[in-house]
Write a protein that holds these residues in place. Structure first.
Motif, PDB file in Angstrom:
ATOM      1  N   GLU A  13     -36.260  69.432 -22.745  1.00  0.00           N
ATOM      2  CA  GLU A  13     -35.233  68.623 -23.396  1.00  0.00           C
ATOM      3  C   GLU A  13     -35.606  67.143 -23.383  1.00  0.00           C
ATOM      4  N   TRP A  73     -26.205  66.482 -27.144  1.00  0.00           N
ATOM      5  CA  TRP A  73     -26.190  67.928 -26.915  1.00  0.00           C
ATOM      6  C   TRP A  73     -26.201  68.319 -25.437  1.00  0.00           C
ATOM      7  N   GLU A  77     -23.720  71.074 -23.479  1.00  0.00           N
ATOM      8  CA  GLU A  77     -24.218  72.213 -22.715  1.00  0.00           C
ATOM      9  C   GLU A  77     -23.729  72.149 -21.266  1.00  0.00           C
ATOM     10  N   ARG A  82     -19.394  78.724 -22.414  1.00  0.00           N
ATOM     11  CA  ARG A  82     -19.770  78.895 -23.814  1.00  0.00           C
ATOM     12  C   ARG A  82     -18.584  78.600 -24.720  1.00  0.00           C
ATOM     13  N   SER A  85     -17.639  74.715 -24.766  1.00  0.00           N
ATOM     14  CA  SER A  85     -18.590  73.908 -25.546  1.00  0.00           C
ATOM     15  C   SER A  85     -18.450  74.213 -27.034  1.00  0.00           C
ATOM     16  N   ARG A 138     -27.830  74.147 -32.087  1.00  0.00           N
ATOM     17  CA  ARG A 138     -28.244  74.118 -30.685  1.00  0.00           C
ATOM     18  C   ARG A 138     -27.360  75.046 -29.847  1.00  0.00           C
ATOM     19  N   TRP A 139     -26.083  75.105 -30.170  1.00  0.00           N
ATOM     20  CA  TRP A 139     -25.166  76.000 -29.460  1.00  0.00           C
ATOM     21  C   TRP A 139     -25.539  77.458 -29.716  1.00  0.00           C
ATOM     22  N   ASP A 141     -28.504  78.589 -30.625  1.00  0.00           N
ATOM     23  CA  ASP A 141     -29.797  78.860 -29.993  1.00  0.00           C
ATOM     24  C   ASP A 141     -29.633  79.101 -28.493  1.00  0.00           C
ATOM     25  N   THR A 142     -28.745  78.337 -27.874  1.00  0.00           N
ATOM     26  CA  THR A 142     -28.529  78.472 -26.434  1.00  0.00           C
ATOM     27  C   THR A 142     -27.919  79.826 -26.086  1.00  0.00           C
ATOM     28  N   HIS A 143     -27.050  80.329 -26.945  1.00  0.00           N
ATOM     29  CA  HIS A 143     -26.333  81.576 -26.657  1.00  0.00           C
ATOM     30  C   HIS A 143     -26.789  82.703 -27.581  1.00  0.00           C
ATOM     31  N   ASP A 506     -30.693  86.035 -20.799  1.00  0.00           N
ATOM     32  CA  ASP A 506     -30.409  84.653 -21.183  1.00  0.00           C
ATOM     33  C   ASP A 506     -31.419  83.681 -20.596  1.00  0.00           C
ATOM     34  N   THR A 507     -32.000  84.029 -19.454  1.00  0.00           N
ATOM     35  CA  THR A 507     -32.921  83.107 -18.780  1.00  0.00           C
ATOM     36  C   THR A 507     -34.342  83.646 -18.683  1.00  0.00           C
TER      37      THR A 507
END
Length: 663
Positions: A13, A73, A77, A82, A85, A138-139, A141-143, A506-507
């Motif tokens: 980031e 962003w 986060e 989730r 945000s 971005r949200w 992509d994160t989830h 997720d990770t």
């Protein structure tokens, strides 16, 4: 920028904020004692304070022309939830368009409310729609592993099919309905494709955050147009908020394989005119729900998993849809068209009879289209060739109401007599697989592809053949071990994972092994992040230290964990060019010198590999030539496979007869 909470950011980031590569940030951290200290994470994935990072970047003149979105962003986060945000992003969009509006989500935290105000101000200065789309993407992509979205290309294709196949008079208005709208991809595509006035977009979504984001997205997508938008937050099957609606077109990408969809409480529902959907067939519940909201002549286009076309439990409903003339076409898509990417999903096209017409005759045909061949062959990430796929599907569906017209190869009309057997299987591949010979279009495309590859090869040959090398004494080299000692690079060795538990998707990071390299180079497993595991980042040089798979390349893409006998070399960009390093390392003579070669499984001592010693400015020319040499090798392999495939395909066509020219 002040922050009310400690906002953590990763090295990736920070690199994105500063507009540099991941390796450059690692170098700053190593060379500058003033670089912020780690506040969390692990040695492999450290986290830093956003406020401290921003101050350090500004103090050290490391920021390029970066807008405030990148700083914004991480704070969204950091809200943690989730849902919070997502709701905060939706509220920010609403405030961007209506600065005096009150926040409609009263349960948001104080931090979220403050952030909404800052985001709204930033959006009004940097562009409201652009800021919202940035935060939304971005949200998503994160989830990405928790949410299923419809790719824009697929959404556009579905909207074009629906608009092109609906019947009845067009009075200038259009009503579009999506009862499982997610973040509004399909409705937004319909608004983009339909250029007429008086457009109504109606959607339903049971997840409040998704519903709010869909409403925000459609607000921007229809700005300045005569469009009515309404997104209801409800479970469409159990508590239908649009019970009396009759839409012109219905688009839907419903949730798959949900057993708890309301089977017991909806057993006597009037929507099941073609039969009560079995508990294991929720997708057929969605199909009938969509049909119940269709006006005469209206069209449904719905994304479904392939099993719906053939499962025994659903054959009665499929048979009824065919006999009543409602199921008009089924399109099999290539894997990667949408989530889940490993599955060849299908588009079902259903249409209600026009006003004053009875249901379709029993002799009516159904159009089955197999578009699976438009996937990207050999690609690391599966997905379609969208332009070719779209052209093919639209050209096939355009012939839907022209029973005497010719269809493109891969599309067939199948009579109901053939479909209404014991299985009622409407899988396109079952009826198009009989023609395995390549079509004229496919052969022509293959010849064009080979011609293009050969042209590129010729250009590279002309360049590489002009390379000249001076004689005399060999130039000075240094070993990888020497470069490590000098601080020009760091070396990390891959390891066998010790944790055998199923990782959190997720990770998790992909795990690359030597066995994967010997196959197609695609990681075959996922691994939970660990401080003990070596992870290659973008810009790192990866080396396979075993004779049978010896190679070196610059890694591009998301982080990847390395298994045994794989190594990650992270360069100091002020001393070494990564592509120059990779080119020197993968020289065959280098591998022979550093390895024992007692057998194909012999290991290569990475520290003994030699690298030419050149000033940084001279390395760039070598790096470019190494790149061209790699491209030359890849094109040779591609041309070989293309040529071999053409020999086989043309041989098959010749053996089948019908040669008319070029004898």
């Amino acid at each position: 920028m002040s922050t009310a909470i400690a906002v953590p950011v990763s090295l990736a980031e920070i690199a994105r904020i500063a507009g540099v590569g991941r390796a450059a940030v690692s170098n700053w951290r190593r060379r500058h004692d003033s670089f912020p200290s780690r506040i969390g994470g692990t040695d492999v994935s450290p986290q830093f304070s956003l406020a401290e990072v921003e101050k350090w970047l500004r103090d050290n003149d490391k920021l390029k022309d970066v807008g405030g979105r990148e700083f914004l962003w991480p704070r969204f986060e950091a809200l943690g939830s989730r849902d919070e945000s997502g709701l905060a992003i939706a509220e920010s969009a609403r405030r961007m368009r209506a600065p005096r509006a009150r926040i409609a989500a009263p349960d948001l935290s104080t931090e979220a409310r403050e952030l909404i105000g800052e985001a709204a101000r930033l959006g009004r200065s940097e562009g409201p729609r652009e800021t919202f789309e940035f935060l939304l993407q971005r949200w998503l992509d994160t989830h990405v592993r928790q949410l299923s979205t419809t790719p824009p290309q697929l959404a556009t294709l579905m909207a074009r099919i629906a608009l092109g196949t609906r019947l009845g008079e067009d009075d200038g208005g259009l009503t579009v309905f999506d009862p499982a709208c997610g973040t509004g991809h399909l409705s937004a595509a319909a608004a983009q494709v339909h250029h007429g006035s008086d457009l109504t977009l109606l959607g339903c979504e049971r997840d409040p955050a998704l519903a709010a984001l869909a409403s925000a997205r459609l607000g921007f997508a229809t700005e300045g147009r005569d469009v009515s938008v309404e997104i209801a937050t409800a479970d469409a099957l159990r508590d239908d908020p649009f019970a009396d609606l009759r839409a012109d077109i219905a688009l839907c990408n419903p949730p798959f394989n949900e057993r708890d969809w309301g089977y017991e409480e909806l057993a006597t529902d009037q929507r099941w005119t073609h039969g009560l959907p079995p508990r294991t067939e929720p997708e057929l519940a969605w199909v009938q729900h969509l049909l119940a909201h269709l006006r005469p002549g209206g069209t449904v286009v719905v994304v479904l998993p392939p099993a719906v076309a053939s499962r025994k439990a659903g054959r009665r409903i499929r048979g009824s849809l065919l006999r009543t003339g409602l199921l008009r076409a089924v399109v099999a898509l290539p894997p990667g068209s949408a989530q889940p990417h490993s599955v060849s999903l299908q588009l079902w096209v259903l249409r209600a009879a026009p006003q004053g017409s009875a249901a379709g005759p029993a002799s009516q045909d159904a159009l089955l289209v197999d578009a699976t061949r438009f996937g990207k062959a050999g690609a690391r990430e599966p997905g379609p060739e969208w332009e070719a796929l779209t052209d093919f599907v639209l050209s096939a569906v355009a012939e839907l109401d022209k029973p005497e017209s010719a269809l493109p190869e891969g599309a067939v009309r199948v009579s109901l007599l053939d479909l209404l057997d014991d299985e009622v299987d409407v899988t396109p591949g079952r009826y198009t697989a009989s023609s395995t010979e390549p079509s004229r279009v496919e052969l022509a495309a293959s010849w064009d592809d080979l011609t293009g590859s050969l042209t590129e090869l010729t250009n590279l040959v002309q360049h590489l053949s002009k390379l000249d090398f001076e004689g005399g004494e060999p130039q000075t080299t240094a070993t990888v071990g020497d470069l490590v000692k000098a601080g020009a690079l760091t070396l990390g060795a891959g390891q066998q994972p010790s944790d055998t538990k199923t990782p959190d998707r997720d990770t998790a990071v992909p795990l690359l092994t030597v066995a994967d390299l010997l196959m197609d180079g695609t990681p075959s497993a996922l691994l939970a992040p660990s401080a003990a595991q070596t992870v290659a980042e973008t810009g790192d040089v990866v080396v396979a230290g075993v004779v049978r798979a010896f190679k070196a390349w610059v890694h591009e893409g998301p982080p990847i964990a390395l298994g045994p006998q794989l190594y990650a070399l992270r360069v100091d960009p002020e001393k070494l060019n990564a592509h120059f390093l990779a080119g020197c390392l993968r020289a065959p003579a280098n591998g022979r010198q550093a390895g024992t070669h007692a057998s194909s499984s012999s290991r290569i001592d990475i520290r003994r590999l030699h690298v030419l010693q050149l000033p940084l400015e001279e390395q760039a020319g070598y790096a470019e030539t190494f790149r061209r040499l790699t491209s030359f090798e890849q094109l040779l392999t591609r041309a070989h496979h293309l040529g071999k495939g053409l020999v086989n395909d043309v041989s098959d066509r010749l053996a089948a007869g019908g040669l008319t020219a070029g004898r």
